[in-house]
Design a protein around this motif. Sequence first.
Motif, PDB file in Angstrom:
ATOM      1  N   ALA A   1      38.783  35.454  24.546  1.00  0.00           N
ATOM      2  CA  ALA A   1      40.206  35.679  24.823  1.00  0.00           C
ATOM      3  C   ALA A   1      40.403  36.251  26.218  1.00  0.00           C
ATOM      4  O   ALA A   1      41.314  35.845  26.955  1.00  0.00           O
ATOM      5  CB  ALA A   1      40.799  36.626  23.761  1.00  0.00           C
ATOM      6  N   GLN A   2      39.537  37.208  26.593  1.00  0.00           N
ATOM      7  CA  GLN A   2      39.634  37.774  27.931  1.00  0.00           C
ATOM      8  C   GLN A   2      39.382  36.720  28.997  1.00  0.00           C
ATOM      9  O   GLN A   2      40.058  36.677  30.037  1.00  0.00           O
ATOM     10  CB  GLN A   2      38.652  38.924  28.076  1.00  0.00           C
ATOM     11  CG  GLN A   2      39.011  40.157  27.252  1.00  0.00           C
ATOM     12  CD  GLN A   2      37.983  41.250  27.376  1.00  0.00           C
ATOM     13  OE1 GLN A   2      36.959  41.080  28.036  1.00  0.00           O
ATOM     14  NE2 GLN A   2      38.254  42.393  26.732  1.00  0.00           N
ATOM     15  N   ALA A   3      38.384  35.863  28.729  1.00  0.00           N
ATOM     16  CA  ALA A   3      38.077  34.799  29.692  1.00  0.00           C
ATOM     17  C   ALA A   3      39.247  33.835  29.823  1.00  0.00           C
ATOM     18  O   ALA A   3      39.604  33.403  30.936  1.00  0.00           O
ATOM     19  CB  ALA A   3      36.809  34.059  29.263  1.00  0.00           C
ATOM     20  N   GLN A   4      39.847  33.497  28.666  1.00  0.00           N
ATOM     21  CA  GLN A   4      41.010  32.601  28.724  1.00  0.00           C
ATOM     22  C   GLN A   4      42.176  33.257  29.452  1.00  0.00           C
ATOM     23  O   GLN A   4      42.879  32.603  30.249  1.00  0.00           O
ATOM     24  CB  GLN A   4      41.416  32.227  27.293  1.00  0.00           C
ATOM     25  CG  GLN A   4      40.414  31.323  26.592  1.00  0.00           C
ATOM     26  CD  GLN A   4      40.794  31.044  25.146  1.00  0.00           C
ATOM     27  OE1 GLN A   4      41.716  31.672  24.609  1.00  0.00           O
ATOM     28  NE2 GLN A   4      40.096  30.113  24.526  1.00  0.00           N
ATOM     29  N   GLN A   5      42.369  34.553  29.186  1.00  0.00           N
ATOM     30  CA  GLN A   5      43.439  35.268  29.880  1.00  0.00           C
ATOM     31  C   GLN A   5      43.180  35.324  31.382  1.00  0.00           C
ATOM     32  O   GLN A   5      44.083  35.120  32.204  1.00  0.00           O
ATOM     33  CB  GLN A   5      43.576  36.678  29.304  1.00  0.00           C
ATOM     34  CG  GLN A   5      44.722  37.479  29.913  1.00  0.00           C
ATOM     35  CD  GLN A   5      44.837  38.856  29.292  1.00  0.00           C
ATOM     36  OE1 GLN A   5      44.031  39.224  28.451  1.00  0.00           O
ATOM     37  NE2 GLN A   5      45.844  39.599  29.728  1.00  0.00           N
ATOM     38  N   ALA A   6      41.920  35.590  31.754  1.00  0.00           N
ATOM     39  CA  ALA A   6      41.569  35.637  33.172  1.00  0.00           C
ATOM     40  C   ALA A   6      41.753  34.271  33.820  1.00  0.00           C
ATOM     41  O   ALA A   6      42.235  34.154  34.963  1.00  0.00           O
ATOM     42  CB  ALA A   6      40.128  36.119  33.330  1.00  0.00           C
ATOM     43  N   GLN A   7      41.403  33.214  33.062  1.00  0.00           N
ATOM     44  CA  GLN A   7      41.564  31.867  33.601  1.00  0.00           C
ATOM     45  C   GLN A   7      43.049  31.545  33.800  1.00  0.00           C
ATOM     46  O   GLN A   7      43.446  30.950  34.812  1.00  0.00           O
ATOM     47  CB  GLN A   7      40.919  30.854  32.649  1.00  0.00           C
ATOM     48  CG  GLN A   7      40.937  29.430  33.178  1.00  0.00           C
ATOM     49  CD  GLN A   7      40.215  28.467  32.266  1.00  0.00           C
ATOM     50  OE1 GLN A   7      39.757  28.869  31.186  1.00  0.00           O
ATOM     51  NE2 GLN A   7      40.116  27.221  32.657  1.00  0.00           N
ATOM     52  N   ALA A   8      43.856  31.965  32.801  1.00  0.00           N
ATOM     53  CA  ALA A   8      45.308  31.735  32.930  1.00  0.00           C
ATOM     54  C   ALA A   8      45.873  32.501  34.122  1.00  0.00           C
ATOM     55  O   ALA A   8      46.698  31.988  34.886  1.00  0.00           O
ATOM     56  CB  ALA A   8      46.010  32.155  31.638  1.00  0.00           C
ATOM     57  N   GLN A   9      45.412  33.757  34.290  1.00  0.00           N
ATOM     58  CA  GLN A   9      45.876  34.546  35.427  1.00  0.00           C
ATOM     59  C   GLN A   9      45.428  33.903  36.737  1.00  0.00           C
ATOM     60  O   GLN A   9      46.181  33.890  37.735  1.00  0.00           O
ATOM     61  CB  GLN A   9      45.331  35.968  35.321  1.00  0.00           C
ATOM     62  CG  GLN A   9      45.950  36.777  34.189  1.00  0.00           C
ATOM     63  CD  GLN A   9      45.331  38.141  34.052  1.00  0.00           C
ATOM     64  OE1 GLN A   9      44.331  38.445  34.709  1.00  0.00           O
ATOM     65  NE2 GLN A   9      45.927  38.987  33.201  1.00  0.00           N
ATOM     66  N   ALA A  10      44.215  33.363  36.739  1.00  0.00           N
ATOM     67  CA  ALA A  10      43.730  32.692  37.954  1.00  0.00           C
ATOM     68  C   ALA A  10      44.547  31.449  38.260  1.00  0.00           C
ATOM     69  O   ALA A  10      44.889  31.172  39.429  1.00  0.00           O
ATOM     70  CB  ALA A  10      42.245  32.340  37.775  1.00  0.00           C
ATOM     71  N   GLU A  11      44.886  30.687  37.194  1.00  0.00           N
ATOM     72  CA  GLU A  11      45.717  29.504  37.403  1.00  0.00           C
ATOM     73  C   GLU A  11      47.095  29.905  37.932  1.00  0.00           C
ATOM     74  O   GLU A  11      47.640  29.267  38.847  1.00  0.00           O
ATOM     75  CB  GLU A  11      45.854  28.739  36.086  1.00  0.00           C
ATOM     76  CG  GLU A  11      44.564  28.076  35.593  1.00  0.00           C
ATOM     77  CD  GLU A  11      44.139  26.931  36.500  1.00  0.00           C
ATOM     78  OE1 GLU A  11      45.031  26.339  37.167  1.00  0.00           O
ATOM     79  OE2 GLU A  11      42.935  26.635  36.552  1.00  0.00           O
ATOM     80  N   GLN A  12      47.648  30.995  37.352  1.00  0.00           N
ATOM     81  CA  GLN A  12      48.952  31.461  37.812  1.00  0.00           C
ATOM     82  C   GLN A  12      48.871  31.923  39.261  1.00  0.00           C
ATOM     83  O   GLN A  12      49.773  31.626  40.088  1.00  0.00           O
ATOM     84  CB  GLN A  12      49.426  32.617  36.913  1.00  0.00           C
ATOM     85  CG  GLN A  12      50.816  33.126  37.248  1.00  0.00           C
ATOM     86  CD  GLN A  12      51.889  32.079  36.991  1.00  0.00           C
ATOM     87  OE1 GLN A  12      51.703  31.178  36.154  1.00  0.00           O
ATOM     88  NE2 GLN A  12      53.000  32.153  37.711  1.00  0.00           N
ATOM     89  N   ALA A  13      47.802  32.655  39.581  1.00  0.00           N
ATOM     90  CA  ALA A  13      47.637  33.115  40.960  1.00  0.00           C
ATOM     91  C   ALA A  13      47.471  31.927  41.905  1.00  0.00           C
ATOM     92  O   ALA A  13      47.974  31.949  43.041  1.00  0.00           O
ATOM     93  CB  ALA A  13      46.424  34.044  41.042  1.00  0.00           C
ATOM     94  N   LYS A  14      46.771  30.905  41.423  1.00  0.00           N
ATOM     95  CA  LYS A  14      46.585  29.711  42.250  1.00  0.00           C
ATOM     96  C   LYS A  14      47.925  29.030  42.521  1.00  0.00           C
ATOM     97  O   LYS A  14      48.220  28.597  43.652  1.00  0.00           O
ATOM     98  CB  LYS A  14      45.623  28.761  41.536  1.00  0.00           C
ATOM     99  CG  LYS A  14      45.280  27.529  42.327  1.00  0.00           C
ATOM    100  CD  LYS A  14      44.266  26.670  41.562  1.00  0.00           C
ATOM    101  CE  LYS A  14      43.927  25.417  42.364  1.00  0.00           C
ATOM    102  NZ  LYS A  14      42.965  24.560  41.620  1.00  0.00           N
ATOM    103  N   LYS A  15      48.760  28.962  41.480  1.00  0.00           N
ATOM    104  CA  LYS A  15      50.075  28.351  41.655  1.00  0.00           C
ATOM    105  C   LYS A  15      50.932  29.180  42.610  1.00  0.00           C
ATOM    106  O   LYS A  15      51.621  28.649  43.478  1.00  0.00           O
ATOM    107  CB  LYS A  15      50.765  28.233  40.292  1.00  0.00           C
ATOM    108  CG  LYS A  15      50.121  27.201  39.372  1.00  0.00           C
ATOM    109  CD  LYS A  15      50.841  27.151  38.028  1.00  0.00           C
ATOM    110  CE  LYS A  15      50.205  26.126  37.102  1.00  0.00           C
ATOM    111  NZ  LYS A  15      50.886  26.085  35.783  1.00  0.00           N
TER     112      LYS A  15
END
Length: 214
Positions: free
Chosen positions: A151-165
């Motif tokens: 879950a943490q990894a998925q959350q971090a990935q989502a945050q990374a995608e958001q930061a990328k956007k």
Amino acid sequence: MKALNSALTALVLALAVAGVAHAAKDDLDIARLNNSLDQLSRDPTLGSYAQGEQARARDAIARLAQARSRDRAHALYVAERRVDLAKATAQLQDAQLKITQLDREHDQIQLDGSRREAEQARRELERQRLQYQMAQEEAARLQEEGAAATAQAQQAQAQAEQAKKVAAAQAKVANAARKEADLATQAARAMRSQMQGGDNSSDTPPPKKGQGKK
């Protein structure tokens, strides 16, 4: 005649002595057999065994005591064998009882050993059950930790995608701003050039009259 009477007297005396000796021997045999049988009956270990054989041996000794001379040898043989059989039977019964006791002790030892083995097996099974339970609890804990890490990894990935956007949007804004700045710079240069061109034309003197014609 006197000689004949003397001979007869001597023969009678000899027969009497022989009869006394024979009777004495009979008494010794009977006493020997009775003594042997009495020792058996008084024995603290064997005396209670072979009661039937002991009774038959005593009957055989009694028949020996009453046997006639011609039957005595057979009666003596039977009485001796009866006494021997009583002893042997008593010893056999005692041995059988001891064997039975040993078998019981052996069975009890085996039973005790089986109980100890069963107890050891129960303890080992309980130990393995506890180990299995601990392993299950550890696996569940690791699974929970793995789920949390996922879950943490998925959350971090989502945050990374958001930061990328966000970074991409910021890059677009910066690019647009840079283009606007370039355009503004170019416009300012063009305006300055025009302004400089206008100033140069106003400083030149107008031509004199007639200079244009020949």
